[in-house]
Design a protein around this motif. Structure first.
Motif, mmCIF file in Angstrom:
data_model
loop_
_atom_site.group_PDB
_atom_site.id
_atom_site.type_symbol
_atom_site.label_atom_id
_atom_site.label_comp_id
_atom_site.label_asym_id
_atom_site.label_seq_id
_atom_site.Cartn_x
_atom_site.Cartn_y
_atom_site.Cartn_z
ATOM 1 N N VAL A 90 0.865 -1.182 0.000
ATOM 2 C CA VAL A 90 0.000 0.000 0.000
ATOM 3 C C VAL A 90 0.896 1.225 0.000
ATOM 4 C CG1 VAL A 90 -1.848 1.232 1.169
ATOM 5 C CG2 VAL A 90 -1.757 -1.267 1.310
ATOM 6 N N SER A 91 0.686 2.110 -0.982
ATOM 7 C CA SER A 91 1.418 3.377 -1.060
ATOM 8 C C SER A 91 0.439 4.502 -0.773
ATOM 9 C CB SER A 91 2.024 3.576 -2.448
ATOM 10 O OG SER A 91 2.943 2.554 -2.724
ATOM 11 N N TRP A 92 0.756 5.305 0.224
ATOM 12 C CA TRP A 92 -0.095 6.421 0.623
ATOM 13 C C TRP A 92 0.476 7.730 0.085
ATOM 14 C CZ3 TRP A 92 -4.590 5.424 3.089
ATOM 15 C CH2 TRP A 92 -4.717 4.214 3.773
ATOM 16 N N SER A 93 -0.363 8.538 -0.518
ATOM 17 C CA SER A 93 0.013 9.894 -0.907
ATOM 18 C C SER A 93 -1.108 10.811 -0.455
ATOM 19 C CB SER A 93 0.215 9.992 -2.422
ATOM 20 O OG SER A 93 -0.975 9.633 -3.092
ATOM 21 N N GLY A 94 -0.812 12.103 -0.318
ATOM 22 C CA GLY A 94 -1.881 12.957 0.158
ATOM 23 C C GLY A 94 -1.522 14.409 0.315
ATOM 24 N N THR A 95 -2.312 15.053 1.158
ATOM 25 C CA THR A 95 -2.188 16.496 1.373
ATOM 26 C C THR A 95 -2.211 16.802 2.866
ATOM 27 O OG1 THR A 95 -4.589 16.778 1.248
ATOM 28 C CG2 THR A 95 -3.347 17.051 -0.814
ATOM 29 N N TRP A 96 -1.780 18.010 3.186
ATOM 30 C CA TRP A 96 -1.856 18.517 4.563
ATOM 31 C C TRP A 96 -2.601 19.839 4.549
ATOM 32 C CZ3 TRP A 96 0.160 23.305 5.441
ATOM 33 C CH2 TRP A 96 1.077 23.793 4.513
ATOM 34 N N ARG A 97 -3.218 20.172 5.676
ATOM 35 C CA ARG A 97 -3.911 21.457 5.828
ATOM 36 C C ARG A 97 -3.711 21.935 7.262
ATOM 37 N NH1 ARG A 97 -7.281 24.642 3.447
ATOM 38 N NH2 ARG A 97 -7.715 23.218 1.756
ATOM 39 N N ALA A 98 -3.290 23.195 7.399
ATOM 40 C CA ALA A 98 -3.142 23.856 8.698
ATOM 41 C C ALA A 98 -3.820 25.212 8.587
ATOM 42 C CB ALA A 98 -1.674 23.998 9.083
ATOM 43 N N GLY A 99 -5.047 25.302 9.053
ATOM 44 C CA GLY A 99 -5.797 26.543 8.900
ATOM 45 C C GLY A 99 -6.049 26.834 7.432
ATOM 46 N N ALA A 100 -5.633 28.025 6.970
ATOM 47 C CA ALA A 100 -5.833 28.407 5.575
ATOM 48 C C ALA A 100 -4.718 27.895 4.663
ATOM 49 C CB ALA A 100 -5.916 29.929 5.472
ATOM 50 N N LEU A 101 -3.658 27.350 5.241
ATOM 51 C CA LEU A 101 -2.543 26.846 4.444
ATOM 52 C C LEU A 101 -2.745 25.363 4.124
ATOM 53 C CD1 LEU A 101 0.422 28.459 6.396
ATOM 54 C CD2 LEU A 101 -0.651 29.296 4.287
ATOM 55 N N ALA A 102 -2.373 24.960 2.916
ATOM 56 C CA ALA A 102 -2.499 23.560 2.516
ATOM 57 C C ALA A 102 -1.490 23.263 1.432
ATOM 58 C CB ALA A 102 -3.907 23.266 2.017
ATOM 59 N N GLY A 103 -1.216 21.982 1.251
ATOM 60 C CA GLY A 103 -0.295 21.599 0.192
ATOM 61 C C GLY A 103 -0.171 20.100 0.081
ATOM 62 N N PRO A 104 0.500 19.641 -0.964
ATOM 63 C CA PRO A 104 0.709 18.196 -1.125
ATOM 64 C C PRO A 104 1.821 17.709 -0.197
ATOM 65 C CG PRO A 104 1.760 19.373 -2.906
ATOM 66 C CD PRO A 104 1.029 20.403 -2.085
ATOM 67 N N ILE A 105 1.750 16.466 0.171
ATOM 68 C CA ILE A 105 2.829 15.822 0.927
ATOM 69 C C ILE A 105 3.774 15.225 -0.106
ATOM 70 C CG2 ILE A 105 3.410 13.963 2.521
ATOM 71 C CD1 ILE A 105 0.586 14.365 3.734
ATOM 72 N N SER A 106 5.041 15.599 -0.041
ATOM 73 C CA SER A 106 5.984 15.060 -1.023
ATOM 74 C C SER A 106 6.355 13.631 -0.632
ATOM 75 C CB SER A 106 7.225 15.944 -1.126
ATOM 76 O OG SER A 106 7.888 15.978 0.108
ATOM 77 N N GLY A 107 6.481 12.785 -1.639
ATOM 78 C CA GLY A 107 6.832 11.387 -1.404
ATOM 79 C C GLY A 107 5.618 10.542 -1.062
ATOM 80 N N THR A 108 5.874 9.278 -0.732
ATOM 81 C CA THR A 108 4.819 8.351 -0.346
ATOM 82 C C THR A 108 5.230 7.606 0.911
ATOM 83 O OG1 THR A 108 5.723 6.601 -1.748
ATOM 84 C CG2 THR A 108 4.006 7.978 -2.717
ATOM 85 N N ILE A 109 4.226 7.119 1.594
ATOM 86 C CA ILE A 109 4.431 6.267 2.764
ATOM 87 C C ILE A 109 4.011 4.876 2.337
ATOM 88 C CG2 ILE A 109 3.790 5.850 5.159
ATOM 89 C CD1 ILE A 109 2.860 8.858 5.178
ATOM 90 N N LYS A 110 4.821 3.857 2.664
ATOM 91 C CA LYS A 110 4.544 2.507 2.185
ATOM 92 C C LYS A 110 4.329 1.530 3.325
ATOM 93 C CE LYS A 110 6.919 3.405 -2.038
ATOM 94 N NZ LYS A 110 6.958 2.824 -3.317
ATOM 95 N N GLN A 111 3.395 0.616 3.090
ATOM 96 C CA GLN A 111 3.126 -0.488 4.006
ATOM 97 C C GLN A 111 3.118 -1.771 3.194
ATOM 98 O OE1 GLN A 111 -0.757 1.125 5.341
ATOM 99 N NE2 GLN A 111 -0.067 0.567 7.376
ATOM 100 N N SER A 112 3.349 -2.895 3.861
ATOM 101 C CA SER A 112 3.329 -4.181 3.178
ATOM 102 C C SER A 112 2.663 -5.221 4.070
ATOM 103 C CB SER A 112 4.758 -4.611 2.846
ATOM 104 O OG SER A 112 4.752 -5.831 2.154
ATOM 105 N N PHE A 113 1.825 -6.045 3.463
ATOM 106 C CA PHE A 113 1.114 -7.113 4.164
ATOM 107 C C PHE A 113 1.248 -8.385 3.340
ATOM 108 C CE2 PHE A 113 -1.007 -3.065 4.763
ATOM 109 C CZ PHE A 113 -1.069 -2.957 6.139
ATOM 110 N N THR A 114 1.318 -9.543 4.010
ATOM 111 C CA THR A 114 1.395 -10.813 3.295
ATOM 112 C C THR A 114 0.393 -11.804 3.872
ATOM 113 O OG1 THR A 114 3.137 -11.666 4.738
ATOM 114 C CG2 THR A 114 3.843 -10.549 2.708
ATOM 115 N N ARG A 115 0.101 -12.791 3.052
ATOM 116 C CA ARG A 115 -0.771 -13.889 3.475
ATOM 117 C C ARG A 115 -0.383 -15.122 2.671
ATOM 118 N NH1 ARG A 115 -7.018 -14.868 4.321
ATOM 119 N NH2 ARG A 115 -6.917 -17.103 4.119
ATOM 120 N N ASP A 116 -0.306 -16.258 3.351
ATOM 121 C CA ASP A 116 -0.053 -17.521 2.672
ATOM 122 C C ASP A 116 -1.369 -18.077 2.159
ATOM 123 O OD1 ASP A 116 2.686 -17.440 3.171
ATOM 124 O OD2 ASP A 116 2.447 -18.395 5.122
#
Length: 128
Positions: A90-116
């Motif tokens: 799972v790759s997460w991308s997104g945005t941030w907001r602080a009051g009237a300020l906002a912007g994209p989050i640079s990069g991605t956050i990654k998670q990994s899950f497995t199942r047999d």
């Protein structure tokens, strides 16, 4: 802080050769949280991208988390019996907001899950 999750298959056990296996994850497609930095609350909004590896060399990239039968949004048929390790990245991308300020989050956050997963042959019996 990220939501954890698991891989769910239908059928839950005894999956059969050349029959569709339905895949679902409990990792939600979107996620929001608030973090506080220097006493300023910051709203983080993330969107998931799912990359499925079915263990037999086949992959699928989607924004869908899957759905239970009969929808079967993510399914795969195995051509050979045996034991497979299914991986979901799972790759997460997104945005941030602080009051009237906002912007994209640079990069991605990654998670990994497995199942047999074990795929069984089905004995064929012809009847009259």
């Amino acid at each position: 802080m990220l939501p954890s999750g698991v891989i769910i298959t239908q059928p839950t056990s005894a999956a059969l050769l050349r029959e569709p296996v339905n895949f679902i994850t409990t990792v939600p497609p979107t996620f929001q949280t608030v973090i506080v930095v220097l006493e300023v609350p910051i709203l983080i909004t993330l969107k998931a991208r799912y990359e499925w590896e079915f263990g037999d060399g086949k992959t699928l990239v989607t924004s869908l988390a899957g759905a239970p039968y009969p929808a079967m949004l993510i399914n795969h048929r195995y051509a050979e019996p045996g034991d497979y390790e299914v991986e979901l990245r799972v790759s997460w991308s997104g945005t941030w907001r602080a009051g009237a300020l906002a912007g994209p989050i640079s990069g991605t956050i990654k998670q990994s899950f497995t199942r047999d997963l074990e795929i069984y042959t089905a004995d064929t019996i012809f009847t009259k």
